[in-house]
Design a protein around this motif. Structure first.
Motif, PDB file in Angstrom:
ATOM      1  N   THR A   1      40.457  -1.612 -13.344  1.00 13.18           N
ATOM      2  CA  THR A   1      41.565  -2.480 -13.750  1.00 13.18           C
ATOM      3  C   THR A   1      40.997  -3.806 -14.241  1.00 13.18           C
ATOM      4  O   THR A   1      40.051  -4.340 -13.643  1.00 13.18           O
ATOM      5  N   VAL A   2      41.536  -4.336 -15.308  1.00 16.85           N
ATOM      6  CA  VAL A   2      41.080  -5.622 -15.833  1.00 16.85           C
ATOM      7  C   VAL A   2      41.940  -6.736 -15.239  1.00 16.85           C
ATOM      8  O   VAL A   2      43.163  -6.746 -15.400  1.00 16.85           O
ATOM      9  N   ILE A   3      41.291  -7.643 -14.538  1.00 13.85           N
ATOM     10  CA  ILE A   3      41.956  -8.814 -13.955  1.00 13.85           C
ATOM     11  C   ILE A   3      41.179 -10.047 -14.391  1.00 13.85           C
ATOM     12  O   ILE A   3      39.963 -10.125 -14.174  1.00 13.85           O
ATOM     13  N   ASP A   4      41.862 -10.982 -14.998  1.00 14.03           N
ATOM     14  CA  ASP A   4      41.208 -12.201 -15.506  1.00 14.03           C
ATOM     15  C   ASP A   4      40.031 -11.855 -16.414  1.00 14.03           C
ATOM     16  O   ASP A   4      38.938 -12.437 -16.313  1.00 14.03           O
ATOM     17  N   LYS A   5      40.244 -10.853 -17.256  1.00 12.90           N
ATOM     18  CA  LYS A   5      39.273 -10.421 -18.262  1.00 12.90           C
ATOM     19  C   LYS A   5      38.017  -9.789 -17.663  1.00 12.90           C
ATOM     20  O   LYS A   5      37.006  -9.633 -18.361  1.00 12.90           O
ATOM     21  N   GLU A   6      38.075  -9.426 -16.382  1.00 19.61           N
ATOM     22  CA  GLU A   6      36.939  -8.790 -15.726  1.00 19.61           C
ATOM     23  C   GLU A   6      37.371  -7.452 -15.143  1.00 19.61           C
ATOM     24  O   GLU A   6      38.444  -7.348 -14.537  1.00 19.61           O
ATOM     25  N   PRO A   7      36.536  -6.396 -15.315  1.00 16.30           N
ATOM     26  CA  PRO A   7      36.870  -5.102 -14.695  1.00 16.30           C
ATOM     27  C   PRO A   7      36.685  -5.177 -13.185  1.00 16.30           C
ATOM     28  O   PRO A   7      35.685  -5.708 -12.694  1.00 16.30           O
TER      29      PRO A   7
END
Length: 417
Positions: free
Chosen positions: A333-339
């Protein structure tokens, strides 16, 4: 409760006692002596005492420890120390988790001390400040300086605790306790941010009975003894909470070594050292317990054995990791542009899966068994993430991050996956 236990012992219903958390007592030696006086002498008693590498059990009237030291020695001899550099390089390159283990332990202890044990720290700081105020040479030590010095000393304390006597006679202090405290203070001073580091020496003097309490205007000896007692009863819980309940869920180089009474920074032991430890044990504590798993261990013997084998096959482990990342990628999942979950958590989860994978699932898919295993992993991940306090915690739950982990498991731990 003691009366009930003594009654059952007298009736012959109990043959031995296991004393949990003996380091939490104000006077462990005094308690052990009183216990033997009430039920002994010679009654079989073992103590749950975590011994750090190189530490020996004090000569108490007990049969020995409950065996966590042996558990970690048995695990340690199964580690291939010759390939440590390969495992370390692999871990750091794949996870970018490259801080030294000892540094992470000190940081975790300081963090836990200020958050989970803030009230205990304040009370202890207040006691030491009262002692300082009684002498013109030390009354300028501020509350903040004393608090910071205590944090720095406790963060570098090498064992769970010291065992100072219940009086202020310096001659009664054992050499081992002098070494423990002076070593911690020396290291704390070396890296301290305080401009005046004599406050560390003052704290050591209070603990070691080196402060003059005779005559008018001198510090109250009862306050010094109370400070000493509180210090000794605090270092153990700080170590346990920082190491077993925090760092063991952050540092995941070889997860089998993250065990109660263990030190992942030691990375196993060689055969010569192992046999020397067993010879010393047979000589000094022949009736101590041998333990391989308890209600407190992080993993059972079979799971640890599987994971210890990874130390022998770093190249195969690297291939397995690369395979995992390829399979996991679509389910991140991408959260704050991080996987997410991040690579370090994935490294931990992959080992958890390898260690606990049910044998029946090696032969064929069983939807019910797979679902049961995934539910177990979800529960483990929730605990691991919250204990680590990196991305989530019991106080501040990050439901989005935890949900990403459940999504990952849902995609990978499924029939036909």
């Amino acid at each position: 409760s003691h009366e009930t236990i003594f009654r059952h012992i007298e009736a012959g219903r109990i043959d031995g006692l296991r004393i949990d958390h003996i380091d939490g007592l104000a006077d462990p030696l005094g308690y052990a002596r009183a216990l033997q006086a009430a039920i002994g002498p010679g009654f079989y008693v073992v103590v749950e005492k975590i011994l750090e590498p190189g530490e020996r059990l004090r000569p108490w009237p007990v049969a020995g420890t409950t065996g966590y030291d042996v558990l970690n020695q048995l695990d340690g001899i199964l580690v291939d120390q010759g390939k440590r550099a390969e495992i370390r390089k692999l871990y750091e390159s794949r996870t970018q988790f490259d801080e030294p283990y000892k540094f992470m332990l000190r940081a975790a202890k300081a963090e836990i001390l200020e958050i989970s044990f803030a009230s205990e720290l304040e009370v202890m700081t207040s006691d030491l400040k009262a002692v300082a105020d009684a002498d013109r040479r030390t009354r300028d030590f501020s509350v903040n300086a004393i608090r910071r010095a205590l944090i720095e000393i406790i963060a570098r304390f090498p064992t769970y605790r010291s065992y100072l006597p219940g009086d202020l006679d310096e001659s009664d202090v054992e050499d081992e306790d002098i070494r423990l405290i002076e070593t911690a203070v020396k290291k704390a001073k070396r890296w301290s941010a305080l401009p005046d580091r004599s406050v560390h020496d003052f704290a050591a003097d209070a603990m070691l009975g080196r402060i003059d309490v005779t005559g008018p205007g001198r510090p109250d000896p009862e306050v010094i003894l109370r400070f000493r007692r509180r210090f000794q009863q605090l270092t153990g819980p700080v170590m346990a909470k920082s190491l077993e309940d925090t760092l063991f869920y952050r540092f995941a180089e070889l997860l089998a070594l993250n065990e109660v009474g263990g030190d992942p920074g030691e990375y196993g032991l060689d055969a010569e050292h192992f046999h020397a430890l067993q010879a010393a044990r047979a000589r000094d504590w022949p009736n101590a317990m041998i333990t391989t798993a308890t209600h407190d261990t992080k993993r059972g013997e079979d799971a640890r054995s599987r994971l210890l084998a990874l130390s022998e096959i770093p190249q195969d482990w690297a291939i397995a990791w690369d395979t995992w990342t390829n399979l996991a990628q679509p389910h991140l999942t991408v959260i704050d542009k991080e996987p997410v979950p991040d690579a370090n958590d994935q490294w931990m989860f992959l080992q958890a899966i390898l260690g606990a994978w049910p044998l029946e699932l090696l032969e064929a898919d069983d939807p019910a068994a797979i679902e049961d295993f995934r539910n177990r992993l979800d529960a483990y991940a929730e605990k691991a993430l919250r204990e680590s306090k990196r991305r989530s915690s019991w106080v501040n739950v990050d439901e989005e991050y935890e949900g990403a982990v459940h999504t990952l498991f849902g995609g990978l731990i499924a029939p036909g996956s």
